[in-house]
Design a protein around this motif. Structure first.
Motif, mmCIF file in Angstrom:
data_model
loop_
_atom_site.group_PDB
_atom_site.id
_atom_site.type_symbol
_atom_site.label_atom_id
_atom_site.label_comp_id
_atom_site.label_asym_id
_atom_site.label_seq_id
_atom_site.Cartn_x
_atom_site.Cartn_y
_atom_site.Cartn_z
ATOM 1 N N LEU A 132 7.813 7.286 7.029
ATOM 2 C CA LEU A 132 6.623 6.498 6.689
ATOM 3 C C LEU A 132 7.021 5.200 5.987
ATOM 4 O O LEU A 132 6.526 4.118 6.335
ATOM 5 C CB LEU A 132 5.673 7.305 5.809
ATOM 6 C CG LEU A 132 4.415 6.577 5.341
ATOM 7 C CD1 LEU A 132 3.559 6.129 6.523
ATOM 8 C CD2 LEU A 132 3.612 7.457 4.397
ATOM 9 N N LYS A 133 7.918 5.290 5.037
ATOM 10 C CA LYS A 133 8.338 4.091 4.303
ATOM 11 C C LYS A 133 9.020 3.092 5.234
ATOM 12 O O LYS A 133 8.775 1.893 5.150
ATOM 13 C CB LYS A 133 9.257 4.455 3.150
ATOM 14 C CG LYS A 133 9.591 3.273 2.261
ATOM 15 C CD LYS A 133 10.346 3.696 1.027
ATOM 16 C CE LYS A 133 10.532 2.502 0.106
ATOM 17 N NZ LYS A 133 11.145 2.895 -1.155
ATOM 18 N N ASN A 134 9.869 3.576 6.133
ATOM 19 C CA ASN A 134 10.527 2.683 7.086
ATOM 20 C C ASN A 134 9.512 1.994 7.993
ATOM 21 O O ASN A 134 9.632 0.795 8.267
ATOM 22 C CB ASN A 134 11.549 3.442 7.931
ATOM 23 C CG ASN A 134 12.799 3.773 7.166
ATOM 24 O OD1 ASN A 134 13.126 3.145 6.167
ATOM 25 N ND2 ASN A 134 13.509 4.786 7.614
ATOM 26 N N LEU A 135 8.526 2.741 8.458
ATOM 27 C CA LEU A 135 7.494 2.138 9.299
ATOM 28 C C LEU A 135 6.710 1.085 8.517
ATOM 29 O O LEU A 135 6.460 -0.010 9.013
ATOM 30 C CB LEU A 135 6.539 3.216 9.837
ATOM 31 C CG LEU A 135 7.110 4.130 10.908
ATOM 32 C CD1 LEU A 135 6.171 5.310 11.159
ATOM 33 C CD2 LEU A 135 7.369 3.366 12.204
ATOM 34 N N ARG A 136 6.348 1.418 7.287
ATOM 35 C CA ARG A 136 5.573 0.488 6.450
ATOM 36 C C ARG A 136 6.368 -0.782 6.158
ATOM 37 O O ARG A 136 5.861 -1.899 6.331
ATOM 38 C CB ARG A 136 5.167 1.165 5.135
ATOM 39 C CG ARG A 136 4.419 0.234 4.193
ATOM 40 C CD ARG A 136 3.996 0.929 2.919
ATOM 41 N NE ARG A 136 5.085 1.432 2.110
ATOM 42 C CZ ARG A 136 5.855 0.696 1.303
ATOM 43 N NH1 ARG A 136 5.676 -0.618 1.224
ATOM 44 N NH2 ARG A 136 6.822 1.248 0.588
ATOM 45 N N THR A 137 7.621 -0.618 5.754
ATOM 46 C CA THR A 137 8.414 -1.801 5.402
ATOM 47 C C THR A 137 8.791 -2.621 6.637
ATOM 48 O O THR A 137 8.948 -3.830 6.534
ATOM 49 C CB THR A 137 9.669 -1.418 4.597
ATOM 50 O OG1 THR A 137 10.454 -0.481 5.340
ATOM 51 C CG2 THR A 137 9.288 -0.824 3.245
ATOM 52 N N SER A 138 8.928 -1.962 7.781
ATOM 53 C CA SER A 138 9.231 -2.720 9.001
ATOM 54 C C SER A 138 8.066 -3.629 9.394
ATOM 55 O O SER A 138 8.266 -4.651 10.034
ATOM 56 C CB SER A 138 9.588 -1.785 10.158
ATOM 57 O OG SER A 138 8.445 -1.108 10.633
ATOM 58 N N LYS A 139 6.868 -3.270 8.972
ATOM 59 C CA LYS A 139 5.690 -4.118 9.209
ATOM 60 C C LYS A 139 5.447 -5.065 8.033
ATOM 61 O O LYS A 139 4.440 -5.763 7.979
ATOM 62 C CB LYS A 139 4.444 -3.253 9.411
ATOM 63 C CG LYS A 139 4.504 -2.353 10.613
ATOM 64 C CD LYS A 139 3.703 -2.911 11.710
ATOM 65 C CE LYS A 139 3.671 -1.901 12.853
ATOM 66 N NZ LYS A 139 3.283 -2.494 14.078
ATOM 67 N N LYS A 140 6.379 -5.020 7.057
ATOM 68 C CA LYS A 140 6.294 -5.878 5.868
ATOM 69 C C LYS A 140 4.984 -5.682 5.110
ATOM 70 O O LYS A 140 4.346 -6.639 4.666
ATOM 71 C CB LYS A 140 6.504 -7.341 6.245
ATOM 72 C CG LYS A 140 7.884 -7.613 6.813
ATOM 73 C CD LYS A 140 8.058 -9.065 7.158
ATOM 74 C CE LYS A 140 9.432 -9.436 7.591
ATOM 75 N NZ LYS A 140 10.050 -8.773 8.673
ATOM 76 N N LEU A 141 4.599 -4.406 4.962
ATOM 77 C CA LEU A 141 3.368 -4.064 4.246
ATOM 78 C C LEU A 141 3.705 -3.439 2.901
ATOM 79 O O LEU A 141 4.605 -2.608 2.808
ATOM 80 C CB LEU A 141 2.542 -3.050 5.044
ATOM 81 C CG LEU A 141 1.952 -3.500 6.368
ATOM 82 C CD1 LEU A 141 1.339 -2.317 7.095
ATOM 83 C CD2 LEU A 141 0.907 -4.584 6.147
ATOM 84 N N SER A 142 2.965 -3.831 1.889
ATOM 85 C CA SER A 142 3.059 -3.135 0.607
ATOM 86 C C SER A 142 2.214 -1.866 0.725
ATOM 87 O O SER A 142 1.428 -1.709 1.677
ATOM 88 C CB SER A 142 2.517 -4.017 -0.522
ATOM 89 O OG SER A 142 1.117 -4.187 -0.367
ATOM 90 N N ILE A 143 2.355 -0.982 -0.232
ATOM 91 C CA ILE A 143 1.515 0.219 -0.220
ATOM 92 C C ILE A 143 0.050 -0.190 -0.321
ATOM 93 O O ILE A 143 -0.804 0.357 0.387
ATOM 94 C CB ILE A 143 1.914 1.193 -1.353
ATOM 95 C CG1 ILE A 143 3.287 1.801 -1.044
ATOM 96 C CG2 ILE A 143 0.865 2.292 -1.516
ATOM 97 C CD1 ILE A 143 3.812 2.745 -2.099
ATOM 98 N N ASP A 144 -0.258 -1.171 -1.169
ATOM 99 C CA ASP A 144 -1.639 -1.661 -1.300
ATOM 100 C C ASP A 144 -2.185 -2.144 0.045
ATOM 101 O O ASP A 144 -3.320 -1.817 0.409
ATOM 102 C CB ASP A 144 -1.723 -2.816 -2.306
ATOM 103 C CG ASP A 144 -1.548 -2.367 -3.740
ATOM 104 O OD1 ASP A 144 -1.914 -1.224 -4.055
ATOM 105 O OD2 ASP A 144 -1.048 -3.177 -4.546
ATOM 106 N N GLN A 145 -1.389 -2.916 0.747
ATOM 107 C CA GLN A 145 -1.829 -3.446 2.044
ATOM 108 C C GLN A 145 -2.032 -2.325 3.060
ATOM 109 O O GLN A 145 -3.010 -2.325 3.819
ATOM 110 C CB GLN A 145 -0.813 -4.459 2.581
ATOM 111 C CG GLN A 145 -0.746 -5.732 1.774
ATOM 112 C CD GLN A 145 0.468 -6.568 2.139
ATOM 113 O OE1 GLN A 145 1.559 -6.052 2.400
ATOM 114 N NE2 GLN A 145 0.267 -7.898 2.159
#
Length: 118
Positions: free
Chosen positions: A8-21
């Motif tokens: 999940l973290k890799n997917l989120r960071t690959s989209k350059k999203l913060s947890i808030d976003q």
């Protein structure tokens, strides 16, 4: 070893999203009320998501549920998304003795060619 949190973290960071976003976008898109703390718990492997959340994450990140659950290595849905095209290619190659391994390599090559378009 499988870790839903790291996927999940890799997917989120690959989209350059913060947890808030991520929280904001998922809540808006899927009419949810997921919290930042829940995402953090998922990413830190302190909680496992229910199947409906796996489906939501898979749809949101355009990944297969199998990838999110650690059952396959590729995060691309191209195999299932393009299965009709793959069947067509396979039909043209029918007489060429294409093994499952060769077909996987063909699919990987097709994915490689189009990787910059995503």
């Amino acid at each position: 070893m499988y870790s839903f949190g790291s996927i999940l973290k890799n997917l989120r960071t690959s989209k350059k999203l913060s947890i808030d976003q991520l929280v904001k976008q998922i809540n808006e898109k899927y009419n949810m009320k997921i919290s930042k703390s829940m995402i953090s718990r998922y990413e830190n492997d302190e909680a496992e998501p229910k199947m409906n959340m796996v489906r939501i994450f898979a749809d949101f990140f355009d990944a297969s549920p199998e990838y999110i659950m650690g059952l396959e290595e590729s995060d691309k849905k191209s195999v299932s998304k393009n299965s009709k095209a793959i069947e067509t290619i396979a039909a043209h190659l029918d007489e060429k003795n294409i093994t499952d391994e060769k077909m996987k390599n063909i699919i990987k090559y097709i994915d490689f060619i189009f990787q910059d378009e995503d």
